[in-house]
Design an enzyme around this catalytic site. Structure first.
Site, mmCIF file in Angstrom:
data_model
loop_
_atom_site.group_PDB
_atom_site.id
_atom_site.type_symbol
_atom_site.label_atom_id
_atom_site.label_comp_id
_atom_site.label_asym_id
_atom_site.label_seq_id
_atom_site.Cartn_x
_atom_site.Cartn_y
_atom_site.Cartn_z
ATOM 1 N N LYS A 32 0.819 -1.216 0.000
ATOM 2 C CA LYS A 32 0.000 0.000 0.000
ATOM 3 C C LYS A 32 0.852 1.265 0.000
ATOM 4 C CE LYS A 32 -0.610 0.650 4.973
ATOM 5 N NZ LYS A 32 0.192 1.873 5.015
ATOM 6 N N THR A 33 1.984 1.251 0.720
ATOM 7 C CA THR A 33 2.837 2.443 0.763
ATOM 8 C C THR A 33 3.399 2.743 -0.623
ATOM 9 O OG1 THR A 33 3.431 1.940 3.053
ATOM 10 C CG2 THR A 33 4.826 3.512 1.886
ATOM 11 N N ASP A 224 -3.282 7.961 4.293
ATOM 12 C CA ASP A 224 -2.785 6.617 4.590
ATOM 13 C C ASP A 224 -3.430 6.110 5.881
ATOM 14 O OD1 ASP A 224 -1.309 4.316 4.381
ATOM 15 O OD2 ASP A 224 0.563 5.192 5.106
ATOM 16 N N GLU A 225 -3.508 4.789 6.038
ATOM 17 C CA GLU A 225 -4.048 4.152 7.256
ATOM 18 C C GLU A 225 -5.408 4.753 7.630
ATOM 19 O OE1 GLU A 225 -2.656 1.611 8.231
ATOM 20 O OE2 GLU A 225 -0.484 1.712 8.172
ATOM 21 N N ARG A 613 2.341 -9.936 10.780
ATOM 22 C CA ARG A 613 3.655 -9.280 10.884
ATOM 23 C C ARG A 613 4.760 -10.235 10.433
ATOM 24 N NH1 ARG A 613 2.191 -5.239 9.750
ATOM 25 N NH2 ARG A 613 0.225 -6.343 9.519
#
Length: 755
Positions: A32-33, A224-225, A613
Site C-alpha cells: 500500500k505504501t 494513509d491508514e 507481521r
C-alpha cells in the site's frame, strides 16, 4: 512512467485513477505504501502542482520515507513542495499560519501527554480534588475523548447525558477541570495534541474564507491508514475535500485496532456511503508472508461479520506451519520462546533482529525478558521510554520551550530552579497563586513581581531577575543563531552541561551523553535544513520534536536484538520470525472485550495484525497458569487458536485419541498443570564455539572471576576479563571474547569458567 511497470494490475489502476473519490483497500503486505507513493508521483507527472497535493500519514517516519521515494521519481524540488506529514504536523503548520484566526500566538507550544497530565494535576490541587478519585490519566482521556468528538468544554458542561455519566461514576467535577484546563492552556499559549485537530475543525467550520482558501489549495487529498482515523480527523477531511472531492483513502478494515484511541472503523466501512461515486480498488496480493501464514490469517479474519470483503493471497512459498506452544506457566512460556529463538538463530545463522515477540499487554514482558536475559539473548522493548521523554532531555527542551514561549507554564515550572538557583517551591507557589488571582500568566508575574506585590526577599528578587534576564538573553540567541549554535549556547549558559558533567556516576555520564546526543541531533538538523534551503532555526526543530510519534523512535545501537512489543505497537512492522505470546481467554482476547461483538471483532483484528507481521514463520504460545495481579490463575486457551484452520497449525503435543482440534482445545480447559516437562519444548542447540558439552558445562565460582583472568563461555568461547564490578548476587564482568567482541555478563547467569 517507468515505475508503473513494477506494479501489478490492481496497483496500476489505483495509481492511475486521478479524479474523484477513491478507496484503496490494501490487505496486509500488499504494497500500500508503494501505491500511495507512486500515486502522488503520478499526479505530479500528470501536471498537478505539488503545492495542491495534501498527503496525510500517521507517523513522521512514514511521511519522510514516502517523500524520499517521491523525490527519486519526480525530483527533490517537486517533492519538497508537497504538503505531506502527519495529521498533527500539517495542521499545526496551518494553525501557526492562521494563528490570529484562532487567537493563539504563532509560537504556541504543543503539550505532550506528560505536560497535559502535569497541568491536570495542578488543577486538581487548585480545586482540592482527590487525585486518587480524579486520576490524571482518566481525566486526560475523558477530555481527549471529548475533543476528538468535537465537544468543547462549554458543550461538555451543557450536555446532560455526559454530566449524568460523570455523576454516576462519582466524578461530577470533570466539566470544571476541562474548562480550567482549556483556560490554562490558552493562558500559557499552548495546545495539546487533540487541540491541533479540534482547533483545525473550528477554523474550517467558523471561517468560510479560510475553508475556501484551503479547499482550493488542497485539490487532491490522500490519506494513509484511513481505518485509524477518528471522528475529528474525518470531519476535517470531508470539509477540505468538499469542493473537488479528489480524495483517495488507503487502508485495511481488517487492521483497524485503535478504537481505544478513538479510531472509528465506520469511517472506512461507510466511505462509499459518504462518497457514492467512489472507485474501489482492492490490493489482495500479499508480498510479505508465506502461504501458510496468509491462509491462516484469512481463516481468522473471516470470522468477523463487519468487514469489507476481500481475498488476500500470495505467490510466495508454502512455508512452515504455525507452531503452537502449550506451557505450564508464563515462566516456562518465556523459556520455550527463548530456546526456540536460540535454536533458529544458530541453525539459520540469523541476527537476533530477525525475531519479534508480541504480546497483548505490557505486563507480559516481565517473564519474557527474564527468559531472554537468562539465555544471554539481547533484546529491546519497542515503545519503551522515548529518547525525548528522558528527564535530562526534557529539562533542556524546557529551556528551549520557555525561550520560544515565555507563557509556557509547564516548561517554566520545570526549569525555574534547575539547575538549582535558590528559587524554591514555596516561592514558586506564591507566584502561581498570584498569577491565578490576577488571571494572568505565571511569566508576567515573574517579569515584574513588585507590580503584583508578591512578598519576597531582596535576595530572591535578585535571583528571579537573573533568571528572567537569562531567558531574555536566550531569546536573542535564538533569533540570531541556527538551531545547533543556539542549542549549544543555551545548554552551556543554563548550567545544564556543567550540572551533568560534574556527576561522575555511570547514570550521570549517561545523562550527559544523552544531552550531547540531542545537540548532535540539532547539528544534523541544522545541516540538513541548510542543504534543502529550509529554515534551520530552533523553533523549526522544536516543532518537529513536539510532533514525534511512538513509531518514530529509533534504536541507535548496532547490535542486533530481539524486539519485544505489544501487538498495537507492531502495526506497520514486519519480521521474519514472530512469536505471539499469551493466547489465552481473558488475556487475548482481553477480558474487557468478550461481552461485545464489536469489541471481540476488534480483538480478532488485533490478532490478525499480529499474525501478518510474520514473513517466514509464526509461533503461538499459551500458558496453563499465569501470575496476574499477584495471583496464580488457571488459563484457558484462546478461542482464536481454535478459529485458525488446523491445516495451517503444527501442534505436536495433541494426544492421538483427540478426535479433532476443537475437542483438543476444549480438553485443555479441564487440564490441571503438572510439573512434567511438556513434549514440545525444543532442545537448545548451542553455537559450536566451544568443545565443552553445553549440558555438562560448569562455571567457576564468581570469586574466581577477576580482571585479567582467561575464561571460557559456552556460547562466546574463550576470552579475557577486562573488569569486574558489583557484589554477589549482582556481580557483573566485562569480558572480551575472541571473534565476538566485548560483552557485559551477570555472573549468576553467565557461567564463566576460568582456564
Amino acid at each position: 512512467m517507468d515505475f508503473l511497470n513494477i506494479l501489478n494490475d490492481p496497483q496500476q489502476k489505483a495509481v492511475q485513477h486521478i479524479d474523484g473519490p477513491a478507496m484503496i483497500i490494501a490487505g496486509a503486505g500488499s504494497g500500500k505504501t508503494r501505491v500511495l507513493t507512486f500515486k502522488i508521483a503520478y499526479l505530479i507527472y500528470k501536471g498537478i502542482d505539488p503545492f495542491n497535493i495534501l498527503s496525510l500519514t500517521f507517523t513522521n517516519k512514514a511521511a519522510k520515507e514516502m517523500k524520499e521515494r517521491i523525490a527519486k521519481a519526480v525530483g527533490e524540488q517537486q517533492a519538497k513542495n508537497l504538503w505531506m506529514g502527519t495529521f498533527h504536523s500539517v495542521f499545526a503548520k496551518i494553525l501557526r499560519i492562521e494563528h490570529e484566526k484562532v487567537g493563539f500566538p504563532s509560537n504556541f507550544t504543543i503539550y505532550d501527554t506528560d505536560d497535559a497530565k502535569s497541568l491536570i494535576k495542578a488543577i486538581l490541587k487548585d480545586l482540592n480534588l482527590d487525585p486518587k478519585v480524579y486520576k490524571p490519566s482518566l481525566v486526560y482521556n475523558r477530555i481527549s475523548s471529548a475533543k476528538n468528538n468535537l465537544i468543547s468544554a462549554d458543550a461538555y458542561a451543557d450536555n446532560t447525558n455526559i454530566i449524568s455519566d460523570d455523576n454516576q461514576s462519582q466524578k461530577p467535577y470533570i466539566h470544571k477541570i476541562y474548562k480550567l484546563y482549556q483556560n490554562r492552556l490558552f493562558r500559557a499559549g499552548a495546545m495539546d495534541f487533540d487541540d491541533l485537530l479540534f482547533k483545525m475543525n473550528e477554523l474550517l467550520r467558523d471561517d468560510p474564507e479560510i475553508l475556501l482558501k484551503y479547499q482550493n489549495k488542497f485539490r487532491y487529498v490522500l490519506v494513509d491508514e484511513f481505518q485509524d482515523t477518528n471522528y475529528s480527523q474525518f470531519t476535517i477531511l470531508k470539509r477540505l475535500a468538499a469542493r473537488h472531492e479528489n480524495i483517495t483513502v488507503v487502508g485495511d478494515d481488517a487492521q483497524s485496532i485503535y478504537a481505544f484511541r478513538g479510531a472509528n472503523i465506520q469511517n472506512i466501512l461507510n466511505f462509499k456511503n459518504t462518497y457514492p461515486d467512489t472507485q474501489i480498488f482492492k490490493l489482495e496480493q500479499n508480498y510479505r508472508s508465506t502461504k501458510n501464514i496468509v491462509n491462516a490469517a484469512n481463516s481468522i479474519i473471516k470470522q468477523n461479520k463487519e468487514q469489507l470483503k476481500k481475498t488476500v493471497w500470495t505467490a510466495n512459498d508454502e512455508g512452515e506451519k504455525i507452531k503452537v506452544f502449550r506451557t505450564n506457566s508464563d515462566q516456562e512460556e518465556g523459556m520455550s520462546i527463548a530456546n526456540e529463538i536460540f535454536r533458529v538463530e544458530n541453525e539459520q545463522h540469523l541476527g537476533f533482529d530477525s525475531f519479534a515477540i508480541l504480546y497483548r499487554t505490557n505486563a507480559q514482558s516481565r517473564a519474557l525478558e527474564e527468559a531472554l536475559r537468562k539465555s544471554d539473548i539481547p533484546y529491546r522493548i519497542y515503545g519503551g521510554l522515548s529518547f525525548y521523554q528522558r528527564k535530562e532531555i526534557k529539562d533542556l527542551l524546557g529551556y528551549f520551550r520557555l525561550t520560544l514561549n515565555p507563557n509556557d507554564e509547564e516548561a517554566l515550572k520545570r526549569i525555574i530552579n534547575y539547575p538549582a538557583r535558590g528559587i524554591g517551591k514555596t516561592t514558586l507557589d506564591k507566584f502561581i497563586l498570584t498569577a491565578s488571582q490576577h488571571n494572568v500568566g505565571l511569566w508576567k508575574v515573574i517579569e515584574n513581581p513588585l507590580a503584583f506585590k508578591v512578598q519576597i526577599t531582596g535576595g530572591t528578587l535578585n535571583k528571579l531577575n537573573a533568571f528572567r534576564d537569562l531567558i531574555y538573553a536566550f531569546s536573542k540567541i535564538i533569533e540570531n543563531e541556527n538551531a545547533y549554535d543556539a542549542g549549544q549556547k543555551i545548554a552551556a549558559s543554563s548550567g545544564i552541561l556543567k550540572e551533568l558533567y560534574s556527576d561522575k556516576s555511570a547514570e550521570g555520564l549517561a545523562r550527559y551523553e544523552n544531552v550531547q546526543e540531542l545537540l548532535s541531533g540539532l547539528k544534523e538538523f541544522s545541516e540538513d535544513q541548510k542543504e534543502q534551503g529550509l529554515p534551520a532555526k530552533l523553533p523549526d526543530f522544536m516543532n518537529d520534536v513536539a510532533l514525534l510519534t511512538d513509531q518514530d523512535q529509533t534504536d541507535d545501537e548496532e547490535q542486533p536484538k530481539v524486539t519485544l512489543m505489544t501487538v498495537h505497537a507492531a502495526k506497520g512492522l514486519e519480521f521474519p520470525y514472530v512469536f505471539i505470546a499469551g493466547l489465552e481467554e481473558n488475556l487475548f482476547p482481553s477480558q474487557l472485550s468478550v461481552n461485545s461483538r464489536a469489541d471481540l471483532e476488534e480483538e480478532r483484528r488485533l490478532f490478525y495484525v499480529a499474525l501478518t507481521r510474520s514473513e517466514k514463520k509464526a509461533y503461538i504460545s499459551y500458558a496453563l497458569t499465569r501470575f496476574r495481579w499477584g495471583n496464580l490463575i488457571y488459563c484457558e486457551p484462546s478461542r482464536f487458536i481454535e478459529e485458525i484452520d488446523e491445516t495451517f497449525l503444527d501442534y505436536p503435543f495433541v494426544e492421538k485419541q483427540t478426535s479433532n482440534f476443537s475437542d483438543f482445545i476444549r480438553s485443555q480447559t479441564k487440564s490441571q498443570p503438572t510439573k512434567k516437562k511438556t513434549a514440545f519444548t525444543p532442545p537448545r542447540n548451542l553455537k559450536k564455539v566451544s568443545s565443552t558439552n553445553a549440558v555438562s558445562f560448569e562455571g567457576s565460582p564468581s570469586s574466581e572471576i577477576v580482571a585479567g583472568a582467561e575464561v571460557e563461555h559456552v556460547r562466546f568461547g574463550k576470552g579475557k576479563v577486562l573488569q569486574v564490578e558489583g557484589v554477589d548476587p549482582n556481580k557483573k564482568a566485562t569480558v572480551f571474547f575472541n571473534g565476538v567482541g566485548q560483552k557485559q555478563l551477570l555472573l549468576k547467569f553467565a557461567k564463566l569458567k576460568v582456564l
